[in-house]
Design an enzyme around this catalytic site. Structure first.
Site, PDB file in Angstrom:
ATOM      1  N   LYS A   1      -7.060   0.441  -5.252  1.00  0.00           N
ATOM      2  CA  LYS A   1      -7.872   1.616  -4.912  1.00  0.00           C
ATOM      3  C   LYS A   1      -9.085   1.734  -5.825  1.00  0.00           C
ATOM      4  O   LYS A   1      -9.007   1.368  -6.998  1.00  0.00           O
ATOM      5  CB  LYS A   1      -7.038   2.896  -5.073  1.00  0.00           C
ATOM      6  CG  LYS A   1      -5.868   3.010  -4.110  1.00  0.00           C
ATOM      7  CD  LYS A   1      -5.123   4.317  -4.341  1.00  0.00           C
ATOM      8  CE  LYS A   1      -3.920   4.464  -3.428  1.00  0.00           C
ATOM      9  NZ  LYS A   1      -3.056   5.595  -3.832  1.00  0.00           N
TER      10      LYS A   1
ATOM     11  N   HIS B   1       1.748  16.641  -5.177  1.00  0.00           N
ATOM     12  CA  HIS B   1       2.104  16.070  -6.484  1.00  0.00           C
ATOM     13  C   HIS B   1       2.637  17.166  -7.422  1.00  0.00           C
ATOM     14  O   HIS B   1       3.650  16.983  -8.096  1.00  0.00           O
ATOM     15  CB  HIS B   1       0.874  15.466  -7.184  1.00  0.00           C
ATOM     16  CG  HIS B   1       0.263  14.279  -6.506  1.00  0.00           C
ATOM     17  ND1 HIS B   1      -1.083  14.178  -6.262  1.00  0.00           N
ATOM     18  CD2 HIS B   1       0.804  13.127  -6.052  1.00  0.00           C
ATOM     19  CE1 HIS B   1      -1.350  13.016  -5.698  1.00  0.00           C
ATOM     20  NE2 HIS B   1      -0.217  12.351  -5.549  1.00  0.00           N
TER      21      HIS B   1
HETATM   22  O1  PNS Z   1      -0.535   7.066  -6.573  1.00  0.00           O
HETATM   23  P1  PNS Z   1      -0.417   5.576  -6.314  1.00  0.00           P
HETATM   24  O2  PNS Z   1      -1.789   4.950  -6.195  1.00  0.00           O
HETATM   25  O3  PNS Z   1       0.455   5.251  -5.134  1.00  0.00           O
HETATM   26  O4  PNS Z   1       0.316   4.977  -7.615  1.00  0.00           O
HETATM   27  C1  PNS Z   1       0.545   3.591  -7.729  1.00  0.00           C
HETATM   28  C2  PNS Z   1       0.774   3.218  -9.197  1.00  0.00           C
HETATM   29  C3  PNS Z   1      -0.441   3.628 -10.036  1.00  0.00           C
HETATM   30  C4  PNS Z   1       2.010   3.939  -9.708  1.00  0.00           C
HETATM   31  C5  PNS Z   1       0.999   1.666  -9.260  1.00  0.00           C
HETATM   32  O5  PNS Z   1      -0.141   1.027  -8.748  1.00  0.00           O
HETATM   33  C6  PNS Z   1       1.275   1.188 -10.669  1.00  0.00           C
HETATM   34  O6  PNS Z   1       2.415   1.272 -11.121  1.00  0.00           O
HETATM   35  N1  PNS Z   1       0.217   0.702 -11.382  1.00  0.00           N
HETATM   36  C7  PNS Z   1       0.335   0.242 -12.761  1.00  0.00           C
HETATM   37  C8  PNS Z   1       0.250  -1.294 -12.821  1.00  0.00           C
HETATM   38  C9  PNS Z   1       1.588  -1.886 -12.399  1.00  0.00           C
HETATM   39  O7  PNS Z   1       2.588  -1.773 -13.092  1.00  0.00           O
HETATM   40  N2  PNS Z   1       1.574  -2.548 -11.218  1.00  0.00           N
HETATM   41  C10 PNS Z   1       2.753  -3.172 -10.649  1.00  0.00           C
HETATM   42  C11 PNS Z   1       3.544  -2.162  -9.816  1.00  0.00           C
HETATM   43  S1  PNS Z   1       4.948  -2.888  -9.066  1.00  0.00           S
END
Ligand code: PNS
Length: 159
Positions: A41, A17
């Site tokens: 998660k 990251h």
């Molecule tokens: O590091 P990760 O867990 O792969 O990140 C995923 C993340 C946090 C970027 C995604 O779950 C997200 O955007 N969450 C915020 C809520 C949201 O907008 N969900 C719809 C995504 S299409």
């Protein structure tokens, strides 16, 4: 001003990251690392711990800031006038989920552009989940996470 949002769970931030953050900080005026909720998660670290660990890890980068946000990613993008969302791609296996999320975000907000950066080869196998698993079973995680994260994980797990 070109502002890019690098969203993720960062539970915890890894050197993979951090490498994306460093490279993105050379390409954009400002990088915002967004600690967001991934509903699929259950985290090891709470949001404030994750923000603190990222802040310590990026302290030498003066155009990077860290925020936490509990709503939809596209709402933050609209509210904060974000130019693009940046995500790291490690392998083809990441692509499917990332494409799905990028397409959903674009559907929700046509201005939400996602760009992908290839993860550095030395970190292509690395994930926060694997780091946590190796750590839980007593394996060595030095070199996989920033030094402050390494120290914090070991201190937190002291009996
Ligand atoms: O590091 P990760 O867990 O792969 O990140 C995923 C993340 C946090 C970027 C995604 O779950 C997200 O955007 N969450 C915020 C809520 C949201 O907008 N969900 C719809 C995504 S299409």
């Amino acid at each position: 001003m070109k502002r890019v949002l690098y969203p993720g769970s960062f539970d915890p931030i890894t050197n993979g990251h951090l490498d994306i953050v460093r490279r993105a900080s050379k390409m954009f005026d400002e990088v915002i690392v967004g600690v967001l909720v991934n509903a699929q998660k259950s985290p090891m670290f709470d949001e404030d711990e994750r923000v603190k660990l990222i802040n310590e890890a990026i302290k030498d980068l003066n155009n990077v800031k860290v925020i936490k946000f509990s709503g939809l990613l596209v709402d933050y993008v609209a509210k904060e006038n974000i130019t693009a969302i940046v995500k790291g791609l490690r392998a083809i296996s990441d692509f499917e989920m990332e494409l799905q999320m990028a397409s959903m975000n674009k559907k929700l907000n046509d201005d939400a552009e996602t760009i992908f950066m290839m993860t550095a080869t030395e970190y292509s196998y690395l994930s926060s989940s694997l780091v946590k698993e190796v750590f839980r079973f007593g394996g060595e995680i030095a070199g996989l996470v920033p030094d402050n994260v390494y120290k914090y994980m070991h201190e937190k797990n002291k009996p």
